[in-house]
Design a protein around this motif. Structure first.
Motif, mmCIF file in Angstrom:
data_model
loop_
_atom_site.group_PDB
_atom_site.id
_atom_site.type_symbol
_atom_site.label_atom_id
_atom_site.label_comp_id
_atom_site.label_asym_id
_atom_site.label_seq_id
_atom_site.Cartn_x
_atom_site.Cartn_y
_atom_site.Cartn_z
ATOM 1 N N LEU A 29 -12.672 8.333 8.361
ATOM 2 C CA LEU A 29 -11.948 9.021 7.637
ATOM 3 C C LEU A 29 -12.024 8.404 6.003
ATOM 4 O O LEU A 29 -11.945 8.998 5.207
ATOM 5 C CB LEU A 29 -10.477 8.819 8.072
ATOM 6 C CG LEU A 29 -9.973 10.046 9.075
ATOM 7 C CD1 LEU A 29 -8.610 9.775 9.413
ATOM 8 C CD2 LEU A 29 -10.291 11.281 8.550
ATOM 9 N N VAL A 55 -6.175 2.954 2.863
ATOM 10 C CA VAL A 55 -5.044 3.124 4.166
ATOM 11 C C VAL A 55 -6.041 3.496 5.263
ATOM 12 O O VAL A 55 -5.582 3.077 6.471
ATOM 13 C CB VAL A 55 -4.018 3.964 3.625
ATOM 14 C CG1 VAL A 55 -3.119 4.274 4.766
ATOM 15 C CG2 VAL A 55 -3.175 3.463 2.508
ATOM 16 N N TRP A 56 -6.782 4.284 5.124
ATOM 17 C CA TRP A 56 -7.583 5.021 6.529
ATOM 18 C C TRP A 56 -8.267 3.672 7.186
ATOM 19 O O TRP A 56 -8.281 3.425 8.343
ATOM 20 C CB TRP A 56 -8.474 5.930 6.201
ATOM 21 C CG TRP A 56 -8.166 7.223 5.377
ATOM 22 C CD1 TRP A 56 -8.786 8.147 4.580
ATOM 23 C CD2 TRP A 56 -6.770 8.116 5.776
ATOM 24 N NE1 TRP A 56 -8.051 9.077 4.480
ATOM 25 C CE2 TRP A 56 -6.824 9.108 5.004
ATOM 26 C CE3 TRP A 56 -5.523 7.699 6.458
ATOM 27 C CZ2 TRP A 56 -5.985 9.973 5.179
ATOM 28 C CZ3 TRP A 56 -4.580 8.466 6.361
ATOM 29 C CH2 TRP A 56 -4.611 9.566 5.743
ATOM 30 N N LEU A 97 0.749 -1.122 -0.017
ATOM 31 C CA LEU A 97 0.047 -0.080 0.174
ATOM 32 C C LEU A 97 0.949 1.321 0.044
ATOM 33 O O LEU A 97 0.683 2.061 -0.812
ATOM 34 C CB LEU A 97 -1.008 -0.037 1.215
ATOM 35 C CG LEU A 97 -2.256 -0.620 1.101
ATOM 36 C CD1 LEU A 97 -3.055 -0.663 2.250
ATOM 37 C CD2 LEU A 97 -3.038 -0.120 0.167
ATOM 38 N N ALA A 98 1.894 1.167 0.840
ATOM 39 C CA ALA A 98 2.606 2.290 0.968
ATOM 40 C C ALA A 98 3.506 2.793 -0.249
ATOM 41 O O ALA A 98 3.417 3.724 -0.777
ATOM 42 C CB ALA A 98 3.571 2.278 2.154
ATOM 43 N N GLY A 135 -12.328 13.548 -0.045
ATOM 44 C CA GLY A 135 -10.824 13.593 -0.721
ATOM 45 C C GLY A 135 -10.866 13.205 -2.090
ATOM 46 O O GLY A 135 -10.263 13.997 -3.115
ATOM 47 N N PHE A 165 -5.050 7.822 -6.253
ATOM 48 C CA PHE A 165 -4.538 7.896 -4.968
ATOM 49 C C PHE A 165 -5.216 8.175 -3.737
ATOM 50 O O PHE A 165 -5.233 7.597 -2.554
ATOM 51 C CB PHE A 165 -3.503 9.165 -5.386
ATOM 52 C CG PHE A 165 -2.716 9.641 -3.924
ATOM 53 C CD1 PHE A 165 -1.680 9.131 -3.604
ATOM 54 C CD2 PHE A 165 -3.236 10.535 -3.215
ATOM 55 C CE1 PHE A 165 -0.830 9.517 -2.497
ATOM 56 C CE2 PHE A 165 -2.547 11.253 -2.140
ATOM 57 C CZ PHE A 165 -1.497 10.485 -1.719
ATOM 58 N N GLU A 207 -12.770 10.385 3.117
ATOM 59 C CA GLU A 207 -11.640 10.509 2.027
ATOM 60 C C GLU A 207 -12.475 10.146 0.908
ATOM 61 O O GLU A 207 -12.221 10.530 -0.544
ATOM 62 C CB GLU A 207 -10.560 9.603 2.291
ATOM 63 C CG GLU A 207 -9.493 9.647 1.299
ATOM 64 C CD GLU A 207 -8.876 10.843 1.183
ATOM 65 O OE1 GLU A 207 -8.451 11.323 2.347
ATOM 66 O OE2 GLU A 207 -8.554 11.425 0.348
ATOM 67 N N LEU A 254 1.034 3.836 -2.821
ATOM 68 C CA LEU A 254 0.646 5.421 -2.603
ATOM 69 C C LEU A 254 1.721 6.383 -3.082
ATOM 70 O O LEU A 254 1.565 7.326 -3.942
ATOM 71 C CB LEU A 254 0.616 5.687 -1.028
ATOM 72 C CG LEU A 254 -0.766 5.435 -0.503
ATOM 73 C CD1 LEU A 254 -0.602 5.776 1.200
ATOM 74 C CD2 LEU A 254 -1.888 6.322 -1.065
ATOM 75 N N ARG A 276 -7.396 0.534 6.837
ATOM 76 C CA ARG A 276 -6.269 -0.280 7.335
ATOM 77 C C ARG A 276 -5.923 0.474 8.603
ATOM 78 O O ARG A 276 -5.325 -0.338 9.399
ATOM 79 C CB ARG A 276 -5.345 -0.336 6.205
ATOM 80 C CG ARG A 276 -4.023 -0.988 6.721
ATOM 81 C CD ARG A 276 -3.899 -2.457 6.456
ATOM 82 N NE ARG A 276 -2.759 -3.288 7.025
ATOM 83 C CZ ARG A 276 -2.993 -4.019 7.791
ATOM 84 N NH1 ARG A 276 -4.217 -4.464 8.277
ATOM 85 N NH2 ARG A 276 -1.959 -4.498 8.505
ATOM 86 N N LEU A 313 -5.901 5.880 -0.652
ATOM 87 C CA LEU A 313 -6.062 6.292 0.640
ATOM 88 C C LEU A 313 -6.856 6.056 1.517
ATOM 89 O O LEU A 313 -6.588 5.630 2.799
ATOM 90 C CB LEU A 313 -5.839 8.144 0.524
ATOM 91 C CG LEU A 313 -4.838 8.946 1.719
ATOM 92 C CD1 LEU A 313 -3.668 8.153 1.760
ATOM 93 C CD2 LEU A 313 -5.160 10.174 1.407
#
Lengths: 501, 322, 484, 93, 540, 93
Positions: free
Chosen positions: B57, B48-49, B14-15, B65, B41, B61, B18, B51, B45
């Motif tokens: 969020l 990821v939130w 994931l990172a 977002g 993206f 997002e 991103l 996760r 994200l």
């Protein structure tokens, strides 16, 4: 009584400040009201100054304090030296106001002019009454501000240029003064003006540091006092209207510088301490150079007001010279010249203004035979000029006498006397031809712009009487120099108090 | 050890994705591509939130977002097409300087993060926030923070939204609308919009104890408006004139009035009486939802609608009527 | 009683909403909405002066979990400045925008701007500061582009983007702080923060962000176009207040939160940038051909002075000396605020009457607009730092501090800056005094001239003569790092 | 057992996604890409959702998941339609 | 009350000067000197008054010297007033003769009555500067002469001023009576010699005199050569420390200068072609004698007590006779001189030449008595000079110039004063005849006739001095004006300096430099520089 | 905890990537993208701060902060886009 001693200095300031502010907002047409305000302010101030003189003579304390910031106090304090300057400016303000009323008749922007005029005097009086270095700096800068619009008053390119040059010099000077003052302030934690000076109490201070500060202060003040490398603005500022030049040269700006130098030497450093530091001889040398330089420059000027301006450069340094020579007699000479030069120079400028106003004469070479046409003005001019040369019994003689005595007493005759003598000769060399032209030559051609043709008198009263009055004053304070309450007596009083320790 | 690295794997992926997406979106010269990548993206994200145990969020997002921003950016691409592209050149040296600067700063921030999260982690507000939850009137801690502990922030945030919308309104006229959509899309809209409204209401309601809340709800409502507009409804479901104004004001106004109202009994600003706090928060949230939705839709519409009269227009009307 | 602190924020916000709802009455609402917070601010100031710093824990939650509003000397001074300046500008704007098409929106945004300012000055929470900062930035941007010209839009956009960058940088600093210290409450942080990598990096990030917003030298380029192209009332508050807000935050951070973290070297760097800003800004102002552009460059220069205080403050140990310098800094900021707003208002009057603001063509202004010319002169006095303005006192104390700390290096900068300031102000006055056809037939005193001249008078007289209040208020600190 | 089934469902759904993605990247023109994508998406998502619903076990959650699937179906159908229409229009011009 | 009267001689003319534009008759000017005459005749000696609040405190006193100077000065002033042409008294006349005349008179009275140095100085300055208007004439040359006069006077004033400063500091008092208490500083002495030396035309400092005397209007010359010139002498008498021993160099120097003056005056005087010029050089010679006598008295304190009164008397004689000669010359030069004039002039000339049976002769014998036989050579020389010069003067009367003077010149007044002039103040001694007094007369006459015989040779001498196109005319007045190239050399150094000092354009029209273009002034400056270095070296 | 650190570091990288791009690009839209990426980086840091492992409840405060930040960022983006649009319109006029 307590309250009066607090309010009197403030009242003296306000007596010109309030009319000044009021005048600003008067419409151009309200001629009478403006005149009334002006004269009322001047008279009230004169009255208050009278009380002040009386009080200070009897050793009353007049002091106003206003806390401004940590370590900074706004102090108005009247001592003998202040009184000397205050009374000079007050008296001459009255005269100049009358003159200006006559001079500016039918010209635009009179409200603005008289507004700044009054502010200018307020600043000058504030300078005189400043009780510490900080307050002095405040008024010193204010003076710059108040005079700038006066010099630029005509709005012509030359006037603006002159004003710009004036500003360039004075802002720079003000900055140096401020830096020096702050420095000193930081070292000592507040510099009150105390007769005899305060710095000798700070034995631990570095002597070199104090010398540098002295240099800074003198540079700053020297700009207004027109000491030689810093004098460039003065001849340029002569584009201002005649009352302004009169004020500038006799009362306000130039005097402020000289007065400041006197203050710094006597009431901050203390003259003995300053002499110990060895800074006085340098200052004296600068003053001497200025005296000679100004006179030499004046010789070659054909423009009358320019010649007078250079003459001011030269004459004001007499005050500095007097301050720079150690000893009460020289002090008296310098101090009394503060007044004498003012009265004489204002006469000269009034007269020059009259010539320009009535006959359109701006140059020396146009002055042939003007004495017969305008006898009153010319007589006043002559008295002023003779006084400048130092002919007894006009006031200038007294100054020179005490300066000379001081120089001899201090053992500085070797260089001071030649300077004095050379300066007197040079003064004669540039003033006497004017008198000669005015009185002994016959008018060759018609004058450039003759406005007085057909008039019953040579000039309207408000133009004629101010120079005559000041000329008479110059004569009288010279003639009755030893009389009570004369400037000389004040100067002696001050010198006595300065050297009491 | 092994298992740890195994559980790390998705995070690493994931990172990396991103960073890769961000890099691609930012370094692309083609704007459209950049925008699309940015939306991707944003969605990533959101994952990821999720996760990171931040479902609120993630919702926000996805809705705001990625969704709204993406929509805004996509619409903006339309404007960009006509404009002159003046890409100034950046010299190589300054490029290097910037790179170096970015690298150093990233390292520094990373260092500090390593220090604070790994070497000497600090006790933060989690404990306190959760322990106070019972006094907050809601059971979703995020909502508690948003509308109770730090309600003031939220109030100001609403003001920010209002400001931005006013800015959008001030700058120019509204963007042209779309043509009436075809039957398929219309049919979809007929289904979708009511559904979205219901969802929004649900999110609002559920916000008190589960992920969701005014912002998410507002964004969903706004999405409904956007859909409407895409389908050819120029007003995007928004009201006209005074009512629009009222709906913009409602959120902040109610918030503020409640905040001030509770002080009458000697409470502090925004100090809800404990018994009332749940309902008060709900009231506030509802109003805020409306305002947020209106604002977001207005922002999407991108300018001053015809119904939004200026003072001059009022003046003119008055003159005409005379 | 503590709820007092919310009123400076709540009142303009409420009235903003009212103005949004009743656009036709917006002129009245706007002026009233500016006046009411002024009253509140006065009350707050009185309270602070009488009984020390105030704190309002919003929602009744302990600061840390909740947000606290705090008013101490520094914030009260800033509040006073902002309330007074906005009041005067509002009166001015009610004339300036009397017939503008978008005055309804203007008043709403105006009141929101006041809200943002007051919220910022009162906030005691780092994240809340971020929000207020953003709010301030956005309102400022929108107001700046109200003029509608291309330049103003461009400038506003640039301003916005940079502002965003700045606030993000600030925000990441906040994140690091939260990571390191687990709280956002500034009072708690003031106690907690110790020197270390976290503090350093966070501080530099936050400062960096704020420096963009406060337009320190290499980051100043957005300011002149933005301030010069906005409508006059907006320019006034932008130059006077908005940049000061960022500066206020820097002061808070450097002196109170991160006290002891700040190294002399860092302060010197900021000081050097400030010094460059002074010289460069003044020089650019001297070269400027337009009045408002000149004023904007002058703002850059004046901000430079404020940053030059940093190395001085950093070099001083806590105590009287530092409070002296801090007071001088605040006084300088205040004076500049009042003077610059007056200056911009006057420029606006000239621009409205003459239709342009080219300096070289201003001949006759002094005759046709005497009060405005007077305003410019007075404001100029304060900008140069001549007595009796507050900036004179401030410069005096600055020099004094300079001598105390032995940092001679700054002396020439101050000197050159002052002289250059004199040069550009008097260049302008010279043109205004020059003969010319003037800018219009009007000789009367316009209603919009009065607030301008009042502002200028505050800068020159009030702050000059009652400056001691600044030094009395500044030591009242709500934060641990302060004068405790 | 159910878990295993659910896993199989989820992974096959993911496989559909995977192939859909490959199709998106590899297929030559827009229409065929759309075809690959929508089919893969709808079916893939459906499988995943069924799997997840089985994993979760509660009927309410299953209902919600179903709703999601329906919505996605609806959305992707409509959007695919719109995109192709747009493409057609473009081609005609 | 008595003392207040002493204020009249200065005050009355000053007050009249204020209203001078209204006074159109010369009797007003005449009467301006009446208070002086009155005081001189009637006031009590030793009366005095102090006015502390005027200037730095003014002190007036009348002593015998003062009384004599006042009295006889007044006579000359009154007579001179009558010589002012009426067109100069008319309202629109150019120049300010009335005013300057009155002010000069006031100054003269003031300095005579002064009991302190400052008052003396004030009077001296007033008199000296006002006299500019008396020297000033209508011709270009006269104006130039006036300018030169003014420069010299100013220098004299300033020297005196500086001297006063030193005296004040060293003595602590300005009263004449306190003067001898302390030894006088050398520099003050030098400055006094310089300051009064200009007035009494010491050789080297005399350059202003011949021009002024030849070119100024007659009334001006009259007062200049009489009361005003003697004021310088009076200054010496008042200021110099005769009672205290001094470096002999001072006295000897002055003595030598005086001798030089006698010789110079005689030599140059006899070759003049204008009677006025001859009289001018006669004045130089005479004042040389006085200077020498003063120098002598300085060195001989024991003789000074007896000598000084004689000097005073001698001075008074000269004070009367010289103006009378000038005025007589004016009478002679008018259109129709009376037959009686020549003998009258002869009588005056004889008196001046110290012919026995005249005041001059008596004075000279009194002098030689007081000297006790010393300085006989000087006396002889002086006698010879007097005779030679008077002979030349009388000789030149033959070629008389016709002036355009239309006024009735008050010849009666002149005649009335003639006997006073000839025999005063030694009328009681005048008729004592001593043979030895004839010796200088004889020698002088011989010299005079020798001159007559050799006058062609003298003419050729004059021609021989002509060189480089410059009129270095020995016989002409200009001789001193063009001193051998020194001034031009100086000028060559000065000009670049001046230009360096003045970046601005020098405006030729401004006529700024008062008399800087006059070579005589350069000469003066040179002298000043020499004296300055001298006194500086002494002082240090 | 390493996982959290990983995300936090990713956040830092994203932030600086965004800043770098914002500094280097000079047209508005890319800059806005860059700023949004930066903002995402900051939010990522915040959220990773909040995460306290699977066992402990997360810290709600950063979540709320990020939510706020998100809305702010969108508002600012919308405003910037509106300004940009107006400028484009002016260009085209």
């Amino acid at each position: 009584m307590m309250t009066m001693s607090v309010w009197l200095p403030v009242g003296i300031l306000l007596s010109s400040f309030i009319p000044g502010v009021l005048i600003f907002f008067q419409p151009e047409e309200r001629h009478r009201l403006r005149t009334l305000l002006n004269l009322l302010g001047a008279l009230v101030k004169l009255l208050l100054v009278g009380v002040l003189i009386w009080g200070v003579f009897h050793e009353q304390v007049f002091e106003t304090r206003w806390f401004l910031a940590p370590g900074l106090e706004f102090v108005l304090h009247a001592d003998a030296l202040s009184v000397l300057f205050v009374s000079l400016s007050t008296l001459l303000w009255l005269v100049t106001t009358i003159y200006a009323i006559g001079y500016l008749e039918q010209t635009p922007h009179r409200s603005r002019f008289f507004g700044f005029f009054s502010l200018c005097v307020t600043a000058t009086v504030g300078l005189a009454l400043a009780g510490n270095l900080f307050t002095f700096v405040v008024f010193y800068e204010l003076l710059t501000l108040a005079t700038y619009p006066l010099i630029a008053h005509k709005g012509s390119p030359e006037a603006l240029r002159g004003a710009r040059i004036y500003l360039r010099y004075t802002l720079f000077g003000g900055l140096l003064l401020m830096i020096g003052a702050v420095w000193l302030h930081t070292l000592t934690g507040g510099v009150e003006f105390v007769q005899g000076g305060v710095l000798d109490q700070f034995a631990e201070l570095d002597r070199d540091l104090l010398r540098w500060i002295f240099l800074l202060l003198i540079l700053g003040l020297g700009v207004k006092a027109a000491l030689v490398p810093l004098h460039g603005w003065l001849p340029q500022a002569m584009v201002a209207p005649a009352p302004v030049s009169a004020l500038l040269h006799a009362v306000a700006v130039v005097k402020a510088g000289a007065f400041g130098i006197v203050r710094v030497i006597y009431d901050v450093y203390g003259v003995e301490f300053a002499a110990e530091l060895g800074v006085l001889s340098l200052l004296g040398a600068v003053a001497a150079i200025t005296i000679i330089y100004g006179s030499v420059k004046a010789l070659s000027q054909d423009h009358l007001k320019k010649r007078l301006a250079y003459s001011t450069v030269s004459q004001v340094s007499y005050i500095v010279l007097g301050a720079a020579i150690l000893g009460p007699l020289a002090t008296i000479g310098g101090l009394v010249h503060l007044v004498h030069q003012g009265v004489m120079k204002i006469t000269l400028f009034f007269a020059a203004g009259n010539y320009a106003e009535a006959l359109g004469i701006h140059r020396v070479s146009e002055m042939d035979g003007v004495g017969r046409r305008m006898p009153g003005t010319s007589l006043a001019f002559s008295i002023g000029a003779l006084g400048m040369i130092g002919i007894p019994p006009v006031a200038g003689f007294i100054s020179k006498w005490y300066l000379g005595l001081g120089a001899v007493e201090a053992g500085a005759a070797v260089w001071v006397l030649p300077v004095l003598i050379a300066s007197s000769l040079l003064n004669a060399a540039y003033f006497l031809p004017i008198l000669y032209r005015a009185w002994f030559k016959s008018p060759a051609t018609p004058w450039p712009a003759d406005k007085t043709a057909g008039c019953a008198r040579e000039l309207p009263d408000p133009l004629l009487w101010p120079p005559v009055t000041t000329a008479a004053l110059a004569l009288l304070i010279g003639l009755f120099a030893a009389a009570p309450y004369s400037p000389l007596e004040w100067a002696e009083l001050i010198a006595g108090r300065e050297y009491r320790q | 050890m092994m298992s740890q690295s195994l559980t790390m794997l998705p995070d690493l992926v994931l990172a990396a994705m991103l960073i890769g997406l961000a890099w691609a979106a930012l370094s692309s010269d083609d704007l459209r591509r950049g925008v699309v990548l940015f939306i991707a993206f944003g969605l990533l994200l959101a994952i990821v939130w999720a996760r990171l145990h931040a479902p609120d969020l993630a919702l926000a997002e996805a809705a705001i977002g990625a969704g709204l921003s993406g929509a805004l950016l996509l619409v903006a691409l339309r404007d960009e097409a006509g404009g002159k592209e003046t890409a100034g050149r950046v010299s190589q040296v300054s490029r290097w300087m910037v790179d170096l600067f970015a690298l150093i700063m990233a390292c520094l921030i990373g260092w500090v993060l390593w220090l604070t999260m790994y070497a000497e982690p600090a006790e933060r507000l989690a404990q306190l926030a959760n322990s106070m939850l019972e006094h907050s009137g809601v059971s979703n801690p995020v909502t508690a923070v948003l509308l109770n502990y730090r309600a003031y922030d939220t109030l100001l945030e609403l003001v920010v939204v209002l400001t931005a919308v006013l800015g959008v309104l001030v700058v120019g006229r509204e963007r042209r609308g779309y043509r009436q959509a075809g039957p398929v899309f219309c049919g979809l809209v007929h289904w979708l919009v009511p559904l979205l409204i219901v969802t929004a209401g649900y999110l609002l309601w559920v916000g008190a104890h589960a992920p969701g809340g005014a912002f998410q709800a507002g964004a969903t409502l706004a999405a409904a408006g956007i859909v409407l507009r895409l389908a050819g409804n120029d007003a995007a479901g928004l009201l006209d004139g005074m009512l629009l104004r009222w709906s913009l004001v409602a959120g902040i106004g109610l918030f503020l009035l409640v905040g001030l109202g509770v002080t009458i009994n000697g409470g502090l600003f925004l100090q809800y009486p404990e018994a009332w706090s749940g309902s008060l928060i709900l009231v506030i949230e509802s109003a805020a939802t409306a305002s947020i939705a209106a604002a977001l839709v207005l922002a999407y519409r991108g300018g001053r609608p015809d119904g939004w009269l200026s003072v001059a227009d009022y003046d003119n009307n008055r003159e005409v009527s005379r | 009683m503590n709820n007092l602190l919310i009123w400076p924020v709540a009142l303009p916000l409420l009235t903003a909403l009212l103005a949004l709802l009743w656009p036709r009455r917006s002129n009245w609402i706007g002026v009233a909405g500016t006046g009411l917070p002024l009253l509140a601010v006065l009350l707050v100031s009185w309270q602070v002066a009488a009984s020390g710093p105030l704190e309002l824990a919003l929602g009744g939650w302990a600061p840390g979990l909740g947000i606290a509003l705090r008013a101490d000397g520094l914030s009260v001074l800033m509040l006073l400045m902002s309330a007074l300046v906005t009041m005067a500008v509002a009166v001015y704007a009610s004339v300036y925008f009397a017939h503008a098409e978008r005055r309804g929106e203007f008043w709403v945004l105006w009141l929101l701007l006041i809200t943002a300012l007051h919220a910022l000055f009162l906030s005691g929470d780092l994240f809340n500061l971020y929000v207020t900062l953003e709010l301030l930035g956005l309102t400022a941007v929108v107001l700046a582009c109200l003029g509608g010209s291309r330049e103003s839009l461009q400038a506003a956009l640039r301003y916005l983007v940079l502002g965003l960058l700045g606030s993000l940088t600030f925000l990441i600093g906040v994140a690091l702080i939260y990571a390191g210290y687990g709280t956002l409450d500034m009072a708690a942080l003031g106690d907690a923060i110790v020197a270390g990598p976290t503090a350093w990096v966070a501080l530099s990030l936050m400062t960096g962000g704020l420096l963009i917003k406060s337009a320190l030298f290499p980051l100043h380029f957005w300011l002149p176009p933005a301030h010069a192209n906005a409508p006059a009332p907006v320019s006034a508050v932008l130059s006077a207040l908005v940049v000061k807000a960022a500066l206020y935050l820097i002061l808070r951070l450097w002196l109170e939160l991160f006290d002891g973290v700040v190294t002399q070297a860092a302060a010197v760097i900021v000081g050097v940038l400030g010094a460059i800003a002074v010289v460069w800004g003044s020089w650019a102002a001297l070269q400027a051909e337009r009045l408002k552009l000149m004023a904007a460059y002058s703002t850059v220069a004046q901000l430079g002075y404020l940053f030059m205080f940093m190395p001085l403050l950093a070099a001083l140990p806590e105590g009287a000396g530092r409070e002296l310098a801090l007071g001088a800094l605040v006084l300088l900021a205040l004076t500049h605020g009042f003077a610059k707003s007056a200056f911009f208002l006057a420029a606006g009057i000239i621009m409205q009457r003459a239709g342009h603001d080219r300096i070289a063509e201003l001949g006759g202004t002094a005759r046709s607009l005497p009060v405005t010319a007077f305003t410019i002169a007075l404001a100029g006095v304060a900008l140069i730092g001549l007595p009796p303005s507050g900036s004179f006192l401030a410069k005096w104390q600055m020099l004094s501090t300079l001598f105390v700390t032995g940092q001679w290096v700054w002396l020439p900068v101050i000197a050159v800056g002052t002289l250059l300031a004199g040069a550009y102000i008097f260049r302008l006055l010279g043109h205004a005094f020059a003969p010319g056809e003037g800018v219009g037939p009007s000789l009367s005193v316009g209603r919009e001239e009065i607030p301008a001249v009042l502002l200028a008078l505050i800068a020159t007289l009030l702050l000059g003569f009652w400056a001691s209040a600044v030094w009395e208020l500044v030591p009242i600190s709500a934060y641990a790092g302060g004068g405790a | 057992m159910i878990d295993l089934l659910a896993l199989i469902l989820v992974f096959s759904g993911i496989a559909f996604f995977f192939f859909g993605a490959i199709g998106l990247l590899r297929l030559p023109d827009l229409h065929s890409r759309l075809h690959a994508l929508t089919k893969a998406d709808n079916l893939g998502l459906g499988l995943v959702i069924v799997g997840v619903a089985l994993l979760h076990g509660s009927p309410l959650a299953a209902l919600k998941l179903l709703l999601i699937w329906l919505l996605v179906l609806l959305g992707s159908a409509a959007s695919a339609h719109l995109i192709s229409q747009y493409a057609l229009r473009r081609r005609r011009q | 009350m008595n003392g207040l009267i002493l204020l009249l001689p200065p005050l009355v003319p000053i007050l009249m000067a204020l209203f001078a534009h209204r006074l159109e008759r010369r009797w007003w000017l005449f009467s301006a000197a009446l208070p002086a005459l009155f005081i001189g005749l009637l006031a009590e000696e030793g009366s005095g008054i102090t006015i502390p609040w005027v200037l730095l405190g003014m002190h007036f006193a009348l002593d015998s010297t003062g009384r004599l100077f006042l009295l006889f000065g007044a006579l000359i002033w009154m007579l001179a007033a009558l010589f002012i042409p009426s067109r100069d008294l008319a309202p629109g006349a150019t120049g300010y003769i009335k005013q300057t005349f009155l002010l000069a008179l006031a100054g003269n009275g003031l300095l005579i009555l002064a009991a302190d140095m400052l008052t003396f100085y004030v009077g001296f300055a007033l008199m000296g500067l006002s006299a500019y208007g008396l020297v000033w004439g209508r011709s270009q040359r006269a104006r130039r002469a006036a300018r030169v006069y003014l420069v010299f006077t100013l220098v004299g004033e300033l020297a005196l001023f500086a001297a006063l400063l030193f005296l004040m500091v060293s003595g602590g008092s300005l009263l004449f009576e306190d003067l001898t208490a302390e030894p006088m500083p050398a520099i003050a002495l030098a400055l006094l010699l310089l300051g009064f030396g200009i007035k009494v035309a010491l050789p080297g400092l005399h350059l202003w005199l011949p021009r002024a005397y030849t070119l100024a209007p007659m009334y001006g010359v009259a007062v200049l050569s009489g009361p005003m010139m003697k004021a310088g002498l009076l200054g010496w008498l008042r200021f110099l420390p005769f009672g205290t021993p001094l470096e002999p160099a001072w006295g000897n120097g002055l003595l030598l200068l005086g001798v030089a003056g006698v010789v110079l005056g005689m030599l140059i005087g006899v070759v003049q072609r204008q009677p006025r010029a001859v009289l001018a050089y006669s004045s130089i010679a005479k004042m040389g004698l006085f200077s020498a006598l003063i120098g002598f008295s300085l060195n001989h304190p024991q003789l000074a007590g007896g000598l000084l009164p004689v000097i005073v008397l001698l001075a008074l004689h000269h004070l009367l006779v010289k103006p009378m000669l000038f005025m007589g010359l004016a009478l002679w030069q008018r259109n129709h001189p009376g037959f009686w004039l020549l003998p009258a002039l002869l009588l005056l000339a004889l008196s001046l030449a110290a012919f026995p049976l005249t005041g001059g002769g008596a004075a000279k014998s009194a002098l030689s008595t007081a000297l006790g036989g010393q300085l006989a050579g000087l006396l002889l020389l002086s006698g010879i000079a007097g005779v030679a010069l008077m002979g030349r003067f009388l000789w030149l009367l033959k070629g008389r110039v016709i002036s355009v003077q239309q006024d009735p010149i008050p010849a009666p007044g002149w005649l009335l004063l003639l006997p006073v002039a000839v025999w005063t103040p030694f009328s009681w001694q005048a008729f004592i005849f001593e043979w030895k007094t004839l010796l200088p007369l004889v020698a002088g006459t011989a010299l005079f006739f020798l001159g007559l015989v050799c006058r062609r040779w003298l003419d050729s001498l004059r021609l021989a001095m002509r060189h480089k196109g410059q009129h270095l005319n020995l016989g002409a007045v200009q001789i001193h004006a063009d001193m051998p190239d020194a001034s031009s050399t100086l000028r060559q150094i000065w000009l670049p300096l001046k230009q360096a000092a003045q970046p601005l354009r020098f405006d030729p029209a401004s006529n700024a430099s008062l008399a800087l273009r006059d070579p005589a002034v350069w000469w003066l400056l040179l002298m000043l520089a020499l004296l300055g270095t001298l006194s500086l070296s002494l002082f240090i | 905890m390493t996982q959290v650190l990983l995300y936090a570091l990713t956040g830092a990288v994203l932030f600086m990537l965004g800043v770098r791009a914002a500094l280097l690009r000079d047209t508005v839209l890319p800059r806005l993208l860059a700023l949004n990426v930066s903002g995402a980086g900051v939010f990522l840091i915040f959220v990773s701060l909040a995460y306290r492992g699977d066992s402990l409840p997360t810290d709600p405060v950063p979540h709320a902060l990020v939510l706020t930040g998100l809305v702010v960022a969108v508002s600012a983006t919308a405003l910037a886009l509106a300004l940009n649009r107006r400028l484009r319109e002016m260009d085209n006029e």
